[in-house]
Design an enzyme around this catalytic site. Structure first.
Site, PDB file in Angstrom:
ATOM      1  N   CYS A  21       0.647  -0.915  -0.035  1.00  0.00           N
ATOM      2  CA  CYS A  21       0.006   0.051   0.024  1.00  0.00           C
ATOM      3  C   CYS A  21       0.900   1.265   0.125  1.00  0.00           C
ATOM      4  O   CYS A  21       2.215   1.002   0.292  1.00  0.00           O
ATOM      5  CB  CYS A  21      -0.874   0.199   1.279  1.00  0.00           C
ATOM      6  SG  CYS A  21       0.150   0.132   2.839  1.00  0.00           S
TER       7      CYS A  21
ATOM      8  N   HIS B 120       5.792  -5.353   8.588  1.00  0.00           N
ATOM      9  CA  HIS B 120       5.853  -6.808   9.205  1.00  0.00           C
ATOM     10  C   HIS B 120       5.949  -7.564   7.968  1.00  0.00           C
ATOM     11  O   HIS B 120       5.024  -8.214   7.434  1.00  0.00           O
ATOM     12  CB  HIS B 120       4.577  -6.929   9.960  1.00  0.00           C
ATOM     13  CG  HIS B 120       4.723  -6.487  11.401  1.00  0.00           C
ATOM     14  ND1 HIS B 120       3.487  -6.108  12.018  1.00  0.00           N
ATOM     15  CD2 HIS B 120       5.739  -6.011  11.971  1.00  0.00           C
ATOM     16  CE1 HIS B 120       3.975  -5.833  13.002  1.00  0.00           C
ATOM     17  NE2 HIS B 120       5.147  -5.624  13.259  1.00  0.00           N
TER      18      HIS B 120
ATOM     19  N   HIS C 115       4.169   1.876  11.709  1.00  0.00           N
ATOM     20  CA  HIS C 115       3.325   1.581  12.614  1.00  0.00           C
ATOM     21  C   HIS C 115       3.032   2.655  13.740  1.00  0.00           C
ATOM     22  O   HIS C 115       2.208   2.689  14.444  1.00  0.00           O
ATOM     23  CB  HIS C 115       3.498   0.428  13.740  1.00  0.00           C
ATOM     24  CG  HIS C 115       4.044  -0.731  12.743  1.00  0.00           C
ATOM     25  ND1 HIS C 115       5.150  -1.248  12.442  1.00  0.00           N
ATOM     26  CD2 HIS C 115       3.075  -1.702  12.088  1.00  0.00           C
ATOM     27  CE1 HIS C 115       5.087  -2.301  11.638  1.00  0.00           C
ATOM     28  NE2 HIS C 115       4.073  -2.605  11.453  1.00  0.00           N
TER      29      HIS C 115
ATOM     30  N   CYS D 231       2.977   5.876   9.102  1.00  0.00           N
ATOM     31  CA  CYS D 231       1.938   5.989   7.956  1.00  0.00           C
ATOM     32  C   CYS D 231       0.988   7.421   8.297  1.00  0.00           C
ATOM     33  O   CYS D 231       0.380   7.323   9.417  1.00  0.00           O
ATOM     34  CB  CYS D 231       1.066   4.734   7.726  1.00  0.00           C
ATOM     35  SG  CYS D 231      -0.424   4.863   6.531  1.00  0.00           S
TER      36      CYS D 231
ATOM     37  N   HIS E 222      -0.086  -5.297  19.334  1.00  0.00           N
ATOM     38  CA  HIS E 222       0.321  -4.630  18.123  1.00  0.00           C
ATOM     39  C   HIS E 222       1.070  -3.246  18.324  1.00  0.00           C
ATOM     40  O   HIS E 222       0.642  -2.614  18.941  1.00  0.00           O
ATOM     41  CB  HIS E 222      -0.995  -4.330  16.966  1.00  0.00           C
ATOM     42  CG  HIS E 222      -0.433  -4.548  15.711  1.00  0.00           C
ATOM     43  ND1 HIS E 222      -0.049  -3.083  15.307  1.00  0.00           N
ATOM     44  CD2 HIS E 222      -0.408  -5.245  14.811  1.00  0.00           C
ATOM     45  CE1 HIS E 222       0.070  -3.358  13.771  1.00  0.00           C
ATOM     46  NE2 HIS E 222       0.001  -4.332  13.620  1.00  0.00           N
TER      47      HIS E 222
ATOM     48  N   GLU F  87       1.175  -0.726  16.421  1.00  0.00           N
ATOM     49  CA  GLU F  87       0.581   0.311  15.993  1.00  0.00           C
ATOM     50  C   GLU F  87      -0.421   0.745  17.278  1.00  0.00           C
ATOM     51  O   GLU F  87      -0.764   2.051  17.515  1.00  0.00           O
ATOM     52  CB  GLU F  87      -0.469   0.159  14.858  1.00  0.00           C
ATOM     53  CG  GLU F  87      -1.409   1.343  14.569  1.00  0.00           C
ATOM     54  CD  GLU F  87      -2.242   1.127  13.393  1.00  0.00           C
ATOM     55  OE1 GLU F  87      -3.535   1.600  13.561  1.00  0.00           O
ATOM     56  OE2 GLU F  87      -2.171   0.103  12.612  1.00  0.00           O
TER      57      GLU F  87
ATOM     58  N   THR G 142      -5.757   0.627  12.424  1.00  0.00           N
ATOM     59  CA  THR G 142      -6.093   0.542  10.885  1.00  0.00           C
ATOM     60  C   THR G 142      -6.409  -0.731  10.224  1.00  0.00           C
ATOM     61  O   THR G 142      -6.913  -0.476   9.125  1.00  0.00           O
ATOM     62  CB  THR G 142      -5.189   1.642  10.361  1.00  0.00           C
ATOM     63  OG1 THR G 142      -3.867   1.045  10.316  1.00  0.00           O
ATOM     64  CG2 THR G 142      -5.002   3.100  10.664  1.00  0.00           C
TER      65      THR G 142
ATOM     66  N   ASN H 104      -2.698  -7.396   9.066  1.00  0.00           N
ATOM     67  CA  ASN H 104      -3.939  -7.400   7.765  1.00  0.00           C
ATOM     68  C   ASN H 104      -3.851  -8.369   6.828  1.00  0.00           C
ATOM     69  O   ASN H 104      -4.945  -9.001   6.369  1.00  0.00           O
ATOM     70  CB  ASN H 104      -3.674  -5.965   7.148  1.00  0.00           C
ATOM     71  CG  ASN H 104      -2.335  -6.085   6.135  1.00  0.00           C
ATOM     72  OD1 ASN H 104      -2.228  -6.600   5.005  1.00  0.00           O
ATOM     73  ND2 ASN H 104      -1.126  -5.318   6.744  1.00  0.00           N
TER      74      ASN H 104
ATOM     75  N   SER I  60       1.869  -5.224   3.317  1.00  0.00           N
ATOM     76  CA  SER I  60       3.154  -5.045   3.705  1.00  0.00           C
ATOM     77  C   SER I  60       4.178  -6.162   3.026  1.00  0.00           C
ATOM     78  O   SER I  60       5.431  -6.602   3.176  1.00  0.00           O
ATOM     79  CB  SER I  60       3.752  -5.101   5.187  1.00  0.00           C
ATOM     80  OG  SER I  60       3.360  -6.545   5.541  1.00  0.00           O
TER      81      SER I  60
END
Length: 309
Positions: free
Chosen positions: A12, A41, A74, A96, A124, A126, A164, A224, A266
């Site tokens: 992305c 990741h 993250h 991000c 996580h 993030e 996210t 994700n 990723s």
């Protein structure tokens, strides 16, 4: 064997920006540059950057004074930012922009006096970074049961934000549970979950409808990518999260199998190609790409870097 590729899949815009941040830092400042946490990741990406001179650390005390230091996609807590300033590290922030948007929402709610709920996974990075960016207590919930178990008084001003990279469907269910528990709660629409995550989840649902089996190329550390695998499984299709073509097992397939392939945000396209090559060693392939949303989002590099011409 028929192979159908999801569209979109893989990198992305936030990951592209993060990886390019490290590559450009190496080019402009020379090796080594230090990256706090894995930049994204995916071990293939991390090892490639390590081979070029990036050094990955989990704490800033592992970074020499005045060294070029990159924060991962993250995001980090505000005390990490403060430590970097105190040690006069040359910071490039590859967080991000969509994660930064969550931080901003959270701070705004906190300043306005809301009790903040963060929907996310406790370990996580993030989520750790987001909780560390909010100057107020944050309650973390991961699922409907945890949302229903909250004990704040009924008329408490409430707001929520989300990690996210979660499943859009799962997050929507948690938000609905929060709204039932606290009808006055405010927060961003689930459409504010990362556009790339939504697009890849939509694509894997479509992929699951026209295939017998789904391969998700990505890391077990990637939230994700794991979600994509879960979505395919929820549609009744065998689904496997694999790092590369070496993870392919012959017993998963027969000559009539139609195989779907997607990749986490990723995951570089080179690993998708590696999986296709592994399938081709089993037998002849017919390959097509499923129609899907095209992504044209681009994010600027962090301040202090010069973009490639």
């Amino acid at each position: 064997m028929k192979v159908i590729l999801a569209q979109p899949r893989g990198f992305c815009a936030g990951v592209v920006r993060a990886v390019e941040t490290v590559e450009q830092a190496l080019e402009q400042f020379g090796a080594p540059v230090y990256v706090r946490h894995e930049i994204v990741h995916n071990q293939h990406v991390v090892q490639t950057l390590r081979n070029k001179g990036a050094r990955f650390v989990e704490a800033l005390d592992e970074v020499p004074e005045n060294a070029v230091t990159i924060f991962s996609a993250h995001g980090v807590a505000s005390d990490v930012e403060s430590e970097a300033r105190e040690r006069q590290l040359r910071v490039l922030d590859a967080t991000c922009p969509l994660v930064t948007k969550v931080h901003n929402h959270g701070r705004q709610y906190a300043v306005r006096g809301y009790q903040l709920i963060l929907i996310g996974e406790a370990e996580h990075p993030e989520v750790i970074g987001t909780m560390g960016q909010i100057p107020a207590p944050v309650a973390l919930v991961r699922n409907v049961a945890e949302a229903q178990a909250l004990t704040f008084p009924e008329h408490t001003p409430m707001a929520y934000i989300t990690q996210t990279t979660l499943s859009v469907d799962d997050t929507r269910a948690v938000v609905e549970a929060l709204k039932q528990r606290y009808p006055q709660i405010v927060g961003p629409d689930t459409r504010d979950i990362c556009y790339a995550v939504q697009n890849r989840q939509t694509a894997v649902r479509a992929l699951s409808l026209c295939t017998d089996l789904v391969l998700v190329v990505g890391s077990v550390k990637s939230a994700n990518a794991m979600t994509l695998c879960d979505i395919a499984g929820a549609h009744g299709k065998p689904s496997y999260l694999i790092a590369n073509g070496n993870a392919i097992r012959r017993e998963w397939f027969d000559e009539r199998t139609t195989v779907g392939i997607t990749a986490g945000a990723s995951t570089p396209e080179a690993l998708v190609d590696d999986v296709i090559a592994a399938l081709a060693r089993i037998g002849p392939l017919e390959i097509e790409t499923l129609p899907g949303r095209e992504e044209h989002v681009q994010f600027r590099l962090p301040t202090g870097l010069i973009a490639r011409q």
